[in-house]
Write an enzyme that holds these catalytic residues in place. Structure first.
Site, PDB file in Angstrom:
ATOM      1  N   LYS A  22       0.846  -1.207   0.000  1.00 35.57           N
ATOM      2  CA  LYS A  22       0.000   0.000   0.000  1.00 35.57           C
ATOM      3  C   LYS A  22       0.876   1.249   0.000  1.00 35.57           C
ATOM      4  O   LYS A  22       0.622   2.206  -0.732  1.00 35.57           O
ATOM      5  CB  LYS A  22      -0.885  -0.026   1.258  1.00 35.57           C
ATOM      6  N   ASN A  23       1.934   1.225   0.821  1.00 34.99           N
ATOM      7  CA  ASN A  23       2.765   2.422   0.969  1.00 34.99           C
ATOM      8  C   ASN A  23       3.627   2.727  -0.257  1.00 34.99           C
ATOM      9  O   ASN A  23       4.244   3.790  -0.331  1.00 34.99           O
ATOM     10  CB  ASN A  23       3.644   2.313   2.222  1.00 34.99           C
ATOM     11  N   ARG A  94      -3.644  10.146   5.343  1.00 30.49           N
ATOM     12  CA  ARG A  94      -2.610  11.163   5.366  1.00 30.49           C
ATOM     13  C   ARG A  94      -1.844  11.237   4.043  1.00 30.49           C
ATOM     14  O   ARG A  94      -1.446  12.309   3.600  1.00 30.49           O
ATOM     15  CB  ARG A  94      -1.660  10.819   6.521  1.00 30.49           C
ATOM     16  N   CYS A 118      -3.834   8.030  10.715  1.00 27.00           N
ATOM     17  CA  CYS A 118      -3.816   7.353  12.009  1.00 27.00           C
ATOM     18  C   CYS A 118      -3.512   8.329  13.141  1.00 27.00           C
ATOM     19  O   CYS A 118      -2.724   9.260  12.967  1.00 27.00           O
ATOM     20  CB  CYS A 118      -2.715   6.282  12.009  1.00 27.00           C
ATOM     21  N   ARG A 123       2.036  14.230  13.718  1.00 21.21           N
ATOM     22  CA  ARG A 123       2.257  14.063  12.283  1.00 21.21           C
ATOM     23  C   ARG A 123       2.144  15.359  11.471  1.00 21.21           C
ATOM     24  O   ARG A 123       1.264  15.514  10.628  1.00 21.21           O
ATOM     25  CB  ARG A 123       1.319  12.989  11.735  1.00 21.21           C
ATOM     26  N   LYS A 163      15.048  16.085   9.098  1.00 20.49           N
ATOM     27  CA  LYS A 163      14.641  14.820   9.733  1.00 20.49           C
ATOM     28  C   LYS A 163      14.278  13.869   8.600  1.00 20.49           C
ATOM     29  O   LYS A 163      13.790  14.312   7.561  1.00 20.49           O
ATOM     30  CB  LYS A 163      13.405  15.132  10.589  1.00 20.49           C
ATOM     31  N   SER A 165      12.055  11.688   6.565  1.00 21.63           N
ATOM     32  CA  SER A 165      10.609  11.498   6.420  1.00 21.63           C
ATOM     33  C   SER A 165      10.307  10.805   5.096  1.00 21.63           C
ATOM     34  O   SER A 165      10.754  11.256   4.038  1.00 21.63           O
ATOM     35  CB  SER A 165       9.898  12.859   6.478  1.00 21.63           C
ATOM     36  N   VAL A 166       9.541   9.730   5.192  1.00 18.70           N
ATOM     37  CA  VAL A 166       9.159   8.980   3.992  1.00 18.70           C
ATOM     38  C   VAL A 166       8.298   9.865   3.090  1.00 18.70           C
ATOM     39  O   VAL A 166       8.592  10.072   1.910  1.00 18.70           O
ATOM     40  CB  VAL A 166       8.371   7.699   4.398  1.00 18.70           C
ATOM     41  N   ASP A 307       6.148   0.463  11.806  1.00 15.88           N
ATOM     42  CA  ASP A 307       4.901  -0.192  11.391  1.00 15.88           C
ATOM     43  C   ASP A 307       4.825  -1.652  11.825  1.00 15.88           C
ATOM     44  O   ASP A 307       3.814  -2.315  11.590  1.00 15.88           O
ATOM     45  CB  ASP A 307       4.741  -0.116   9.862  1.00 15.88           C
ATOM     46  N   ILE A 329       9.955   6.825  16.191  1.00 12.70           N
ATOM     47  CA  ILE A 329       9.399   7.541  15.026  1.00 12.70           C
ATOM     48  C   ILE A 329       8.146   8.344  15.389  1.00 12.70           C
ATOM     49  O   ILE A 329       8.057   9.530  15.084  1.00 12.70           O
ATOM     50  CB  ILE A 329       9.087   6.563  13.862  1.00 12.70           C
ATOM     51  N   ARG A 399      -7.981  -0.416   5.843  1.00 15.21           N
ATOM     52  CA  ARG A 399      -7.203   0.606   5.132  1.00 15.21           C
ATOM     53  C   ARG A 399      -5.929   0.012   4.547  1.00 15.21           C
ATOM     54  O   ARG A 399      -5.418   0.514   3.546  1.00 15.21           O
ATOM     55  CB  ARG A 399      -6.803   1.748   6.088  1.00 15.21           C
TER      56      ARG A 399
HETATM   57  C1  UD1 Z   1       5.083   6.708   6.249  1.00 13.78           C
HETATM   58  C2  UD1 Z   1       4.228   5.465   6.135  1.00 13.78           C
HETATM   59  C3  UD1 Z   1       3.851   4.963   7.517  1.00 13.78           C
HETATM   60  C4  UD1 Z   1       5.096   4.766   8.382  1.00 13.78           C
HETATM   61  C5  UD1 Z   1       5.965   6.009   8.370  1.00 13.78           C
HETATM   62  C6  UD1 Z   1       7.311   5.799   9.068  1.00 13.78           C
HETATM   63  C7  UD1 Z   1       3.066   5.774   4.036  1.00 13.78           C
HETATM   64  C8  UD1 Z   1       1.783   6.041   3.337  1.00 13.78           C
HETATM   65  N1  UD1 Z   1       3.037   5.807   5.384  1.00 13.78           N
HETATM   66  O1  UD1 Z   1       4.304   7.708   6.875  1.00 13.78           O
HETATM   67  O2  UD1 Z   1       3.147   3.734   7.374  1.00 13.78           O
HETATM   68  O3  UD1 Z   1       4.699   4.495   9.707  1.00 13.78           O
HETATM   69  O4  UD1 Z   1       6.254   6.420   7.014  1.00 13.78           O
HETATM   70  O5  UD1 Z   1       7.989   4.758   8.485  1.00 13.78           O
HETATM   71  O6  UD1 Z   1       4.070   5.505   3.413  1.00 13.78           O
HETATM   72  N2  UD1 Z   1       7.520  14.436  10.391  1.00 13.78           N
HETATM   73  C9  UD1 Z   1       7.649  15.772  10.690  1.00 13.78           C
HETATM   74  N3  UD1 Z   1       7.336  16.683   9.721  1.00 13.78           N
HETATM   75  C10 UD1 Z   1       6.910  16.299   8.473  1.00 13.78           C
HETATM   76  C11 UD1 Z   1       6.806  14.933   8.179  1.00 13.78           C
HETATM   77  C12 UD1 Z   1       7.119  14.018   9.155  1.00 13.78           C
HETATM   78  O7  UD1 Z   1       8.025  16.148  11.791  1.00 13.78           O
HETATM   79  O8  UD1 Z   1       6.660  17.185   7.648  1.00 13.78           O
HETATM   80  C13 UD1 Z   1       7.859  13.433  11.420  1.00 13.78           C
HETATM   81  C14 UD1 Z   1       6.671  12.551  11.811  1.00 13.78           C
HETATM   82  O9  UD1 Z   1       5.843  13.167  12.768  1.00 13.78           O
HETATM   83  C15 UD1 Z   1       7.371  11.318  12.322  1.00 13.78           C
HETATM   84  C16 UD1 Z   1       8.613  11.218  11.419  1.00 13.78           C
HETATM   85  O10 UD1 Z   1       8.804  12.529  10.877  1.00 13.78           O
HETATM   86  O11 UD1 Z   1       7.796  11.521  13.641  1.00 13.78           O
HETATM   87  C17 UD1 Z   1       8.521  10.238  10.292  1.00 13.78           C
HETATM   88  O12 UD1 Z   1       7.320  10.443   9.579  1.00 13.78           O
HETATM   89  P1  UD1 Z   1       7.207  10.111   8.024  1.00 13.78           P
HETATM   90  O13 UD1 Z   1       8.346   9.259   7.616  1.00 13.78           O
HETATM   91  O14 UD1 Z   1       6.968  11.372   7.289  1.00 13.78           O
HETATM   92  O15 UD1 Z   1       5.866   9.243   7.972  1.00 13.78           O
HETATM   93  P2  UD1 Z   1       4.779   9.238   6.847  1.00 13.78           P
HETATM   94  O16 UD1 Z   1       5.400   9.514   5.525  1.00 13.78           O
HETATM   95  O17 UD1 Z   1       3.616  10.028   7.278  1.00 13.78           O
END
Ligand code: UD1
Length: 419
Positions: A22-23, A94, A118, A123, A163, A165-166, A307, A329, A399
């Protein structure tokens, strides 16, 4: 509201076929906004988030066709798309915010709802927005919407994410494909799903170069080409089934995967005593009599995934001794613990650390799912006691887990959906 009833005490054995991730599907679908050429995507998981993203693309005028039986999506956009992503489609998912980079780079304007998803932490999306600003976008937040514009188009430059971030890596990667000049992305996420997005973007004609471990250079282009792509396997679903087999002392063949992608997880499970025989595109799981305790810290890939934290916690309740989890995370990702305690698990939480006492006896109970991965951990917990467990609010589960009750039932579990 639908519920899931699990009567445990049965071995999870046999064969399970893993779905596409899915991701990986979500950012790839968002990136199709870039192209007017024909795109075929195979191995698409039929889960709610993917349906929501498909609905979002349809709403903005994409010619998307989702053949759920064949797990195939065909998109051939011939006209311009709308640049508005409404709240009703982003409130539950999201990843909807991933359309922002694509809309903005292609149409130079976008109005995208601030996302939901979630409830596992605050986030924010500051990393996405700050990077777009650095690329020349003007951004305002008003009435719950992101209003973004870049009249002269986005421009390249150096973007160093403060930081990992995926989502931010994916959004900016997509945005950089049509930016002027070269965009140098640093401190990127390198999750296999990000890699899959890069493979797809390259297939449609984008110029992307990976250098070093967390650096990606993107060269802005104008013309794209048709492409066909198969979504990578779901590594979290794979490990969830490994844990299901290990918990129930089953022997399970897990097919359609690339084992080396989950080597961190397999090594840790081996340490706990779970036996995994590794083949080219499948693994066979069995477990010895004893499960050992372990200490886990969640980290960005190639570290142990957040996850999978809730699922491994169930295995820890059955191990000898005390195990620990440090969640690095998301700040609020232990919401499943109170439900597990209601089943009899002994778990202490202090900040982002959990102490899991092994050899606890779990009893069936009526439970409430709180987020996607927490839901599946409750299903796993339900597989242990021979009494009945009922899990409420399983829309979270739908989901991200394709046909979970069917897949588990085929492997011997007693699971059914209650309306
Ligand atoms: C993606 C995955 C999710 C997984 C997560 C971490 C998808 C659709 N979802 O979520 O399943 O749990 O990666 O592996 O692929 N952060 C900030 N600012 C931002 C963005 C993120 O502070 O603008 C922080 C978040 O709060 C968190 C960390 O960075 O603490 C990592 O988040 P991120 O890797 O962005 O997660 P998602 O992409 O939302």
């Amino acid at each position: 509201m639908q519920k899931l009833e699990v009567i445990g005490g049965k071995k999870i054995s046999g064969t399970v076929i893993i779905s596409g991730a899915k991701n990986a599907t979500l950012p790839i679908l968002a990136s199709t906004i870039l192209t007017n050429k024909k795109v075929i995507i195979n191995n698409v998981p039929v889960v709610r988030d993917v349906e929501t993203m498909a609905e979002l693309l349809k709403t903005i005028g994409s010619s998307i066709k989702f053949n759920k039986k064949k797990k195939k999506i065909l998109i051939h956009n011939k006209k311009s798309l709308k640049t508005f992503a409404p709240y009703n489609l982003l409130k539950t998912m999201r990843a909807g915010v991933l359309v922002l980079g694509a809309m903005l780079t292609k149409y130079r304007i976008a109005k995208v709802s601030l996302p939901g998803g979630c409830a596992i932490g605050s986030r924010p999306i500051d990393l996405h927005l700050n990077a777009l600003k650095k690329m020349g976008a003007k951004i305002k937040i008003k009435n719950g919407y992101i209003h973004a514009s870049a009249k002269k188009g986005l421009k390249g430059g150096i973007i160093k994410f403060p930081k990992i971030s995926v989502g931010a890596t994916e959004n900016i990667l997509i945005a950089a494909c049509f930016a002027k000049g070269e965009t140098k992305l640093r401190n990127c996420a390198i999750e296999p799903e990000v890699e899959d997005l890069i493979i797809f973007l390259k297939k449609i004609g984008c110029r992307i170069e990976k250098i070093g471990k967390r650096s990606i250079n993107v060269f802005g282009i104008k013309k794209l080409k048709p492409a066909k792509h198969k979504i990578i396997f779901d590594r979290i679903e794979t490990c969830t089934y490994i844990i299901a087999a290990a918990l129930t002392k089953g022997n399970l063949k897990i097919k359609n995967i690339i084992p080396k992608i989950i080597s961190t997880e397999i090594k840790l499970l081996n340490k706990m005593g779970v036996k995994v025989v590794i083949k080219k595109d499948h693994i066979i799981v069995s477990r010895p009599k004893k499960l050992k305790s372990i200490n886990i810290v969640t980290r960005p890939y190639p570290g142990f995934p957040t996850d999978l934290q809730a699922q491994i916690m169930i295995l820890m309740t059955k191990a000898e001794g005390v195990s620990t989890i440090q969640e690095n995370i998301f700040e609020n990702r232990f919401m499943h613990v109170s439900e597990l305690r209601r089943m009899g698990a002994k778990i202490e939480i202090k900040g982002n650390k959990a102490k899991v006492f092994g050899k606890s006896k779990l009893n069936g109970a009526e439970l409430m799912a709180t987020d996607l991965r927490a839901s599946v951990c409750l299903v796993l917990a339900g597989l242990i006691p021979s009494s009945k467990t009922v899990i409420n609010r399983i829309y979270h589960l739908d989901r991200g887990y394709e046909k979970i009750e069917k897949k588990l039932s085929q492997c011997g579990a007693k699971v059914r959906r209650l309306q």
